[in-house]
Write an enzyme that holds these catalytic residues in place. Structure first.
Site, PDB file in Angstrom:
ATOM      1  N   ASP A 261      66.988  46.947  40.494  1.00 37.19           N
ATOM      2  CA  ASP A 261      67.831  48.112  40.778  1.00 37.19           C
ATOM      3  C   ASP A 261      69.173  47.607  41.305  1.00 37.19           C
ATOM      4  OD1 ASP A 261      68.679  50.856  41.535  1.00 37.19           O
ATOM      5  OD2 ASP A 261      66.579  51.313  41.140  1.00 37.19           O
TER       6      ASP A 261
ATOM      7  N   HIS B  15      71.696  51.544  37.286  1.00 38.32           N
ATOM      8  CA  HIS B  15      70.890  50.930  38.349  1.00 38.32           C
ATOM      9  C   HIS B  15      70.826  49.419  38.165  1.00 38.32           C
ATOM     10  CE1 HIS B  15      69.305  54.452  40.528  1.00 38.32           C
ATOM     11  NE2 HIS B  15      69.296  55.074  39.358  1.00 38.32           N
TER      12      HIS B  15
ATOM     13  N   GLU C  76      69.919  58.104  35.450  1.00 37.26           N
ATOM     14  CA  GLU C  76      71.102  58.192  36.316  1.00 37.26           C
ATOM     15  C   GLU C  76      72.197  57.200  35.917  1.00 37.26           C
ATOM     16  OE1 GLU C  76      69.133  59.876  40.356  1.00 37.26           O
ATOM     17  OE2 GLU C  76      68.851  57.739  40.045  1.00 37.26           O
TER      18      GLU C  76
HETATM   19  C1  ACM Z   1      64.589  58.566  39.460  1.00 40.99           C
HETATM   20  O1  ACM Z   1      64.067  59.071  40.459  1.00 40.99           O
HETATM   21  N1  ACM Z   1      65.875  58.269  39.439  1.00 40.99           N
HETATM   22  C2  ACM Z   1      63.810  58.244  38.269  1.00 40.99           C
END
Ligand code: ACM
Length: 484
Positions: free
Chosen positions: A156, A227, A291
């Site tokens: 991440d 991420h 995201e």
């Molecule tokens: C997430 O909670 N961004 C998959």
């Protein structure tokens, strides 16, 4: 006659018929039949014991049991577990283990088949590195509750935890950050303490084997193309020109940095997936995909060229370009890509499994689009959310998500399965993670394995189950922790 009060097992067993008497399970109980050693390990029995009693493992041909179902018949002298293979036998042993109370195991028959083939738990090891011993302990806890997928969120913005031999900087640089938030991220305080760690491929192979012996497949996740700030910090050529050097992110929240769409970044992704697939035999590989902030693409000449070459509608469509590239490569490796449901908005290939997290409606949307789906809605399965909003709860990312809500979740009949999420931001230690995970993970186990719901019966079984969690050292949230 089927008993109305179901046996003392979580998740609740299918059908059961009580009988008189008890089977005296003890360290010396003999085990015979296929996979006897696994059964002895799970039950903590001595090899070469001379009684009391015998556990008989038996392979049977009964299509109605599927791959994972079993029939357990307990009599005073003998407990017989019948199943089609290792998986069913193992779940039968876990049931026997839970049924073991003072004076032995109550006699009777249990017939038990899981509702879903995918019963998972996601653990975030990117936000906080966690020792392999911790992961093994969780494999044991998953197996006890008949979960069969441990989803590891390996990378991440705040850390890269997977050793990639072709790109050593990923762990040399990307596995370490300068400090971490102290308190809630919105307070803007930091702890001033470096944090880091990663898993070698050897450690992960050992974990995969350990989990497989307990019926758990390890599903690896590498986040693309968002991420991914830790990867960009390690290999700046993966990112976009930035006024300030990109470092492994120290705050929570979503980075604005994403992977670029050049050939070298695409080659990097293939390299990572090649090594990942080599370490993890799982048929499914999770490529993240949630995201994605597309601002850098919107102003990148390279992105504009890729948009033109690939005939895309605009830079936002590069999200889907990434998804298709990764899924295609995995297909070539004989694997199936899994992605968070954000990918659904970007023309994913039909064979991509969608992990629906943004809401229950995303489950339906993914099914309508023809995908196989794992139900992971944050409203019911994000166990990093606080259980209550009363004063006294530890700092959490969101909530409340009460046990009853988790227990009440029904993913419907059309999904592959369901899973719990334990995002790590506010769960840095085993103790904190235990507190958020249990006992709600027991409720997810039941939502994943059992058909139907009976909150009263679940609560009764859960109360009787807690001493077992105590013996296993789980620091679960106690009922009286409500509010404090
Ligand atoms: C997430 O909670 N961004 C998959």
């Amino acid at each position: 006659m089927t008993s109305r009060v179901s046996p003392q097992v979580i998740p609740r067993v299918g059908s059961s018929h009580p009988a008189e008497g008890r089977f005296p399970l003890g360290r010396g109980t003999r085990v015979s039949g296929p996979h006897a050693e696994t059964a002895r390990d799970l039950l903590g029995l001595d090899a070469g014991g001379d009684g009391p009693g015998e556990i008989v493992l038996r392979l049977v041909t009964d299509p109605s049991l599927g791959e994972e179902g079993y029939v357990l018949t307990v009599a005073p002298e003998e407990a017989v577990i019948a199943a089609a293979g290792a998986a069913g036998l193992r779940w039968g042993v876990q049931t026997l283990r839970q049924l073991h109370g003072p004076g032995g195991v109550p006699c009777g028959t249990v017939r038990d088949v899981p509702r879903y083939a995918w019963r998972g738990v996601m653990i975030d090891v990117a936000r906080w590195w966690r020792p392999v011993s911790f992961l093994r302990a969780y494999v044991d806890l998953l197996s006890l509750h008949k979960f069969n997928v441990l989803h590891l969120h390996l990378t991440d913005d705040q850390g890269w935890r997977f050793e990639v031999r072709g790109h050593p900087r990923l762990t040399e640089i990307g596995a370490h950050r300068a400090e971490s938030p102290a308190g809630h991220a919105r307070e803007g305080r930091f702890d001033g303490t470096p944090h880091g760690g990663f898993y070698t491929q050897r450690e992960l192979r050992d974990l995969v084997d350990y989990a497989a012996a307990r019926g758990v497949t390890v599903l690896p996740e590498i986040e693309f193309p968002g991420h991914s700030q830790a990867a960009i910090a390690a290999c700046p050529w993966l990112g976009h020109p930035s006024a300030t050097p990109v470092e492994v992110r120290t705050s929570w929240g979503i980075s604005s940095h994403v992977l670029n769409v050049g050939d070298r970044a695409a080659g990097f992704a293939r390299d990572v997936l090649d090594e990942l697939s080599d370490v993890f035999p799982s048929r499914f590989v999770h490529i993240g995909g949630d995201e994605v902030r597309g601002d850098e693409w919107a102003t990148s000449p390279e992105a504009a060229r890729r948009v033109a070459d690939a005939g895309l509608a605009g830079p936002a469509a590069l999200h889907g370009w990434w998804g298709r590239l990764l899924a295609d490569h995995l297909r070539g490796l004989g694997r199936r890509a899994v992605a968070w449901d954000d990918m659904l908005d970007h023309d994913p290939p039909e064979d991509m499994v969608i992990m629906a997290w943004r809401g229950v409606d995303r489950i339906e949307a993914a099914l309508r689009a023809g995908h196989e789906v794992v139900a992971a809605p944050h409203t019911h399965t994000y166990l990093d959310y606080a259980e209550s909003d009363a004063p006294g709860e530890p700092v959490s990312i969101a909530g409340p998500l009460p046990l009853e809500t988790v227990y009440g979740f029904d993913a419907g009949g059309a999904v592959l399965g369901t899973q719990a999420q334990l995002w790590g931001e506010y769960l840095p230690t085993r103790e904190r993670l235990d507190y958020n995970a249990f006992p709600r993970l027991c409720a997810v186990a039941e939502a994943a394995w059992s058909s139907g719901r009976d909150l009263g019966d679940f609560t009764r079984r859960l109360t009787a189950h807690l001493p077992l969690l105590d013996r296993l050292g789980v620091r679960y949230r106690r009922p009286h922790d409500e509010g404090a």
